[in-house]
Design a protein around this motif. Sequence first.
Motif, PDB file in Angstrom:
ATOM      1  N   VAL A 254      17.639  93.642   2.814  1.00  0.00           N
ATOM      2  CA  VAL A 254      18.815  93.346   1.992  1.00  0.00           C
ATOM      3  C   VAL A 254      18.368  93.180   0.544  1.00  0.00           C
ATOM      4  O   VAL A 254      17.416  92.444   0.255  1.00  0.00           O
ATOM      5  CB  VAL A 254      19.515  92.063   2.471  1.00  0.00           C
TER       6      VAL A 254
ATOM      7  N   GLU B 229      24.596  88.674   3.125  1.00  0.00           N
ATOM      8  CA  GLU B 229      24.024  87.476   2.516  1.00  0.00           C
ATOM      9  C   GLU B 229      24.105  86.264   3.437  1.00  0.00           C
ATOM     10  O   GLU B 229      23.268  85.367   3.391  1.00  0.00           O
ATOM     11  CB  GLU B 229      24.761  87.176   1.208  1.00  0.00           C
ATOM     12  N   GLU B 230      25.116  86.244   4.308  1.00  0.00           N
ATOM     13  CA  GLU B 230      25.345  85.097   5.177  1.00  0.00           C
ATOM     14  C   GLU B 230      24.464  85.098   6.425  1.00  0.00           C
ATOM     15  O   GLU B 230      24.319  84.059   7.081  1.00  0.00           O
ATOM     16  CB  GLU B 230      26.816  85.053   5.603  1.00  0.00           C
TER      17      GLU B 230
ATOM     18  N   SER C  22      15.961  84.691   4.412  1.00  0.00           N
ATOM     19  CA  SER C  22      15.513  84.793   3.027  1.00  0.00           C
ATOM     20  C   SER C  22      14.658  83.582   2.661  1.00  0.00           C
ATOM     21  O   SER C  22      14.907  82.477   3.156  1.00  0.00           O
ATOM     22  CB  SER C  22      16.730  84.877   2.103  1.00  0.00           C
TER      23      SER C  22
ATOM     24  N   ILE D  44      23.385  93.303  -0.782  1.00  0.00           N
ATOM     25  CA  ILE D  44      23.716  91.980  -0.258  1.00  0.00           C
ATOM     26  C   ILE D  44      25.210  91.834   0.039  1.00  0.00           C
ATOM     27  O   ILE D  44      25.627  90.969   0.815  1.00  0.00           O
ATOM     28  CB  ILE D  44      23.252  90.900  -1.266  1.00  0.00           C
ATOM     29  N   THR D  45      26.030  92.695  -0.571  1.00  0.00           N
ATOM     30  CA  THR D  45      27.481  92.628  -0.354  1.00  0.00           C
ATOM     31  C   THR D  45      27.938  93.437   0.859  1.00  0.00           C
ATOM     32  O   THR D  45      29.124  93.457   1.179  1.00  0.00           O
ATOM     33  CB  THR D  45      28.229  93.145  -1.598  1.00  0.00           C
TER      34      THR D  45
ATOM     35  N   LYS E 262      19.377  92.552  -3.714  1.00  0.00           N
ATOM     36  CA  LYS E 262      20.303  91.973  -4.682  1.00  0.00           C
ATOM     37  C   LYS E 262      19.857  92.399  -6.064  1.00  0.00           C
ATOM     38  O   LYS E 262      18.707  92.151  -6.449  1.00  0.00           O
ATOM     39  CB  LYS E 262      20.315  90.446  -4.568  1.00  0.00           C
TER      40      LYS E 262
ATOM     41  N   ALA F 270      15.970  90.805  -1.244  1.00  0.00           N
ATOM     42  CA  ALA F 270      16.433  89.416  -1.176  1.00  0.00           C
ATOM     43  C   ALA F 270      16.266  88.811   0.208  1.00  0.00           C
ATOM     44  O   ALA F 270      16.223  87.590   0.364  1.00  0.00           O
ATOM     45  CB  ALA F 270      17.900  89.337  -1.591  1.00  0.00           C
TER      46      ALA F 270
END
Length: 203
Positions: free
Chosen positions: A58, A90-91, A95, A37-38, A60, A65
């Motif tokens: 993705v 993540e952005e 999800s 996620i990063t 996490k 996630a």
Amino acid sequence: MVIGTKWDVEEEGTAGQLLNDIVLREIMTQDVFILDITSTALEVAQAMKDNNIGSIIVSKDGNPAGIITERDIVHKVMAEDVKPSTMLAEEIMSSPIITVKSSTDVIKASEIMVKSGIRRLGVTNGDDEITGIVTDRDILTVAPGLNTILEDLIEMNREHDIPETAEFGRGICQRCDSYVDSLSPVNGLMLCEDCKEDEGYYD
């Protein structure tokens, strides 16, 4: 074999059984690419390019996630004029990611796609581990008769406040083969919105 309507499938035992016998483990793409996620949007795009894939899972803390598609990159990064190396996965991910078991049949999978308004499903082996991805194109490739089923389902689940437009129609895009709720005639072809933009045509 041509399947006329949703009701034909339900009433004709042979046709219905044939489609029910096709499960996702037989048609899914097993090469699932996962990033943390990063990760940045730049790393996501590079992974898509290097692996010739259209989506990334993705994770996490080791668990799925969300999912990022090429469309997410275009709409949430490029169209917003954001530097890809500064935006995290993540952005831009969608999800939660919707998943189904590999034993799910194609009719059930198509119903989930239509009701959820998505083109991809994560496929699991019974727990939280995603072992594959299946797309609407995968389903229609093995069961082209489903296009009438999907059309019926879209009609049943259509939002009443979405106006009908005569120049648009439901069907399979003649460029990417995706089944969509709206097509536009462009240069003699019926195209979805994404392919229409790729052709350089804008309303």
